[in-house]
Design a protein around this motif. Sequence first.
Motif, short mmCIF file in Angstrom:
data_model
loop_
_atom_site.label_atom_id
_atom_site.label_comp_id
_atom_site.label_asym_id
_atom_site.label_seq_id
_atom_site.Cartn_x
_atom_site.Cartn_y
_atom_site.Cartn_z
N ALA A 24 31.49 48.83 49.30
CA ALA A 24 30.33 48.43 48.50
C ALA A 24 30.29 49.18 47.18
O ALA A 24 29.77 48.67 46.17
N SER A 25 30.82 50.39 47.16
CA SER A 25 30.78 51.19 45.93
C SER A 25 32.00 50.99 45.05
O SER A 25 32.09 51.55 43.95
N SER A 26 32.98 50.20 45.52
CA SER A 26 34.20 49.99 44.73
C SER A 26 33.89 49.12 43.51
O SER A 26 33.01 48.25 43.54
N SER A 27 34.63 49.35 42.44
CA SER A 27 34.49 48.53 41.23
C SER A 27 35.86 48.23 40.66
O SER A 27 36.85 48.91 40.95
N TRP A 28 35.92 47.21 39.87
CA TRP A 28 37.18 46.81 39.22
C TRP A 28 37.45 47.76 38.04
O TRP A 28 36.59 47.98 37.20
N ALA A 29 38.66 48.30 37.97
CA ALA A 29 39.09 49.14 36.84
C ALA A 29 39.65 48.22 35.74
O ALA A 29 40.55 47.41 36.01
N VAL A 30 39.13 48.35 34.53
CA VAL A 30 39.42 47.40 33.45
C VAL A 30 40.36 48.02 32.41
O VAL A 30 40.15 49.15 31.96
N THR A 31 41.39 47.27 32.01
CA THR A 31 42.25 47.62 30.87
C THR A 31 42.18 46.46 29.88
O THR A 31 42.57 45.33 30.23
N THR A 32 41.65 46.70 28.70
CA THR A 32 41.52 45.63 27.71
C THR A 32 42.85 45.37 27.01
O THR A 32 43.70 46.26 26.88
N LEU A 33 43.01 44.15 26.55
CA LEU A 33 44.24 43.72 25.90
C LEU A 33 44.00 43.44 24.42
O LEU A 33 42.86 43.22 23.99
N THR A 34 45.08 43.42 23.64
CA THR A 34 45.02 43.09 22.22
C THR A 34 46.19 42.19 21.87
O THR A 34 47.14 42.06 22.64
N GLY A 35 46.12 41.57 20.69
CA GLY A 35 47.24 40.79 20.20
C GLY A 35 47.38 39.47 20.92
O GLY A 35 46.43 38.90 21.45
N SER A 65 38.13 37.92 29.79
CA SER A 65 36.95 38.64 29.32
C SER A 65 37.19 40.13 29.53
O SER A 65 37.91 40.51 30.46
N PRO A 66 36.59 40.98 28.72
CA PRO A 66 36.71 42.43 28.95
C PRO A 66 35.68 42.96 29.95
O PRO A 66 35.68 44.15 30.26
N THR A 67 34.82 42.08 30.46
CA THR A 67 33.76 42.50 31.38
C THR A 67 34.31 42.66 32.78
O THR A 67 35.05 41.80 33.29
N ALA A 68 33.94 43.74 33.44
CA ALA A 68 34.43 44.00 34.79
C ALA A 68 33.94 42.93 35.77
O ALA A 68 32.77 42.49 35.72
N LEU A 69 34.84 42.49 36.64
CA LEU A 69 34.48 41.53 37.68
C LEU A 69 33.53 42.19 38.69
O LEU A 69 33.49 43.41 38.84
N THR A 70 32.83 41.35 39.42
CA THR A 70 31.95 41.84 40.50
C THR A 70 32.36 41.27 41.85
O THR A 70 31.87 41.73 42.89
N CYS A 71 33.24 40.28 41.87
CA CYS A 71 33.64 39.65 43.14
C CYS A 71 34.47 40.61 43.99
O CYS A 71 35.25 41.40 43.45
#
Length: 806
Positions: free
Chosen positions: A82-93, A138-144
């Motif tokens: 329940a406390s896990s979250s998605w770790a996000v790495t944004t992209l460019t180019g 999207s750069p927004t972290a997923l919640t699923c």
Amino acid sequence: MRSLRLPALLAATTLVGAAGLLAVAVPASASSATVVLNEVYGGGGNTGAPLHNDFIELTNRSAAPVDLSSWSVQYLPATASASSSWAVTTLTGSIAPGGLYLIGEGAGSGGGDPLPPTQASGTTNMSGAAGTVALVNSPTALTCKTVPACAADGSVVDLVGYGSAVVHEGDADAPGPSNSTSVQRGSGPDTDQNGTDFTAADPTPGAANEAGGGGTGTGEPGPLRIHDIQSGEWVSPHAGDSVTNVPGIVTGLRTSGSSKGYWVQDPAPDSDAATSEGIFVYTGSAPPVAVGDSVLVSGKVSDYYPLSSGETVSTTSNLSTTEIGTATAIVLSHGNPLPAPVVLTPATVPDTYAPDLGGGNIEDTPITPDRSALDFYESLEGMRVEVDNARVVGPSNKYGEQYVTTKPDQNRTYRGGTEVLAENATPSGRLEVVTANGADLGLDVGDVLAGATVGPIDWSSFGGYALDATTVGTPQRNHPAPVVAQPAGTRQLSIATYNVENLAQGDSAAKYQALAQGVVTNLAAPDIVALEEVQDNTGSRDDGTVAADQTLAKLTAAISAAGGPSYQWREIDPVNDKDGGQPGGNIRVAFLYDPSRVSFVDTGSTSVDRSTTGTQAVKSHGKAALSLSPGRIDPTNPVWTDSRKPLAGEFSFRGQRVIVIANHFDSKLGDQNADGRFQYPEQSSTVQRAGQALVVHQFVRSLLDVEKKAEVVVLGDLNDYQFSAALAVLRTGNAAGTGPASLTDLITTLPADQQYTYVYNGISQVLDHILVTRAVRGINYQVVHVNAEYTNQTSDHDPQVLAFTP
């Protein structure tokens, strides 16, 4: 040359749309025909790992580039709580069709090789055995955190669960990898079945999958080669076109400045000498490739023109550089041998620098490599060249620029430079060398870069074609010592001219001390010194101040402290902001004089406004004299608009009267670029300088009309060559230089290899002059080289000194 002092490429502002880039959202529940996850590796830095970092790799399966600038890759542990979250790495180019996009992630505590160049990076530490990776538009972290929830999220473009991950596509996870293997997509279509689409194999970041999957990085070359893009024309016929998979080898990187990118060169050239095989690829950020990479480049072709304020592409006199912008690249392989450089020998480059086109645009003519140096280097634009044991002809600066010559015997000065000896006769052997990342080599004229200096050819608005050095020869320091003038005899009057380069009261003590040492030691403490570019007391601060007494007091004190005379001075404050130069600085010419050797003859009413009232030639005791001394010459004449007014002064030496006229003529700013597309370039500033020269000539004539044998010295920074129309007018009264001369230009009495006072963009030239009337005899004249040839300069001009017996 966009590596230095130039604005970023215009193409950098149009990453989306101009190149037809797409941003397509594909739900994970549907087969992806665009960008997909191609390889996932989580064992980086673990025991037995071949690589130090984790990575995620994407591939583009579509036929068009895809913009990734608002996308991300995200990681979820295999068993999410329940406390896990998605770790996000944004992209460019963006990613080219068939291309690979490598994202570096966290490192383990163990060893392993570094990743090849990445296009994005994060710090996520992924499991080497089990986990879920999602590609999200999207750069927004997923919640699923379940299969149905993630399948229903429209921002998920692709997803792979591996090992025993709870979240995956299809009926099963991809096979579990290890510290030594990655999860790799196979060659079939994307079925949204992780267990079918992926397999475990040795990791292959940035290269073909061992599993033979799509987007292997072994894309086919597109229809155009570099020589097709460059063509035999100065401006590419493909400018504005999007190109796909142009092949080449990366030969150099530009990692600093506002125009980051890299050069590529085709190792399989055509047989046309006019078509270059190299091209610059503009990225605008750290290049995602390495030297030696074999790449397929996609992007938009443009011809980049560096523009000054108010210029447009149609009005600029600069040449362009053909390049590929908004670029992506498929890296096929690493560590390839580079194409052999073109070796520049004394016979390689044509002796003519630029063709005479009557002012026409060279871009309207075909590239003809044997016609001129401009043509020759354009035919090599972007290609590797080599110059061996190159002698430095222009000193290093803080931008990592210096100039060498490929023709060591061409117009050689007696101290190792290369001279311009006629109008529109730039020495064709002169070539700019730019160091990687702008490193300052600290080279002086006469030094040598021993061995090979190698790099691609670029063009710079600051000095023509340039070699962007990937290999720099070893500096061999041979620079000659600064010149020390022969002191004047007791019965000789010595007069010098020195442009002190925007001298302001707030300048460092070190500059004042260096100027003082130059006056005392190198100029041998002249009786009179005409100074140019003396600023007011507050320097460039535009606060209405016009007085320069503090500036001159500081200079004379420094000279006295250096063991020189206790100079006094004479000058006339200009009208605020009316004499040109650095805005707010109110530069002017001024006289220093040694009162123990020479007297200044002050004449005229003290109530006269000498900044706007001109002095006149008058007769005094049968001799030519000045109505105002110090006085300005015709200061309201339009020829002096936004320019310094000449300062005339009477001096008495051993009972003899000498009239000295100090000058600082209008600069060459506004002229067309001598290294540019209009040949020969229009020199619009010549008109004003010729007008100024005529006013001074006529004033000298008025003195000679009063006294035929008047001893008059005209000197200063005249901002023009000894063979120019302005100097012809000053000497004779007409631009042709015909008829009797009222003045002799002393620089022309020196041997040809000594006729220079200034070094600009690697060209030794004359800007500063001392001219005398016929009555001035017994002359000893010297140019004192202490600044222009050296990387450490007190001023950018060299002073000169005249000694004679009145």
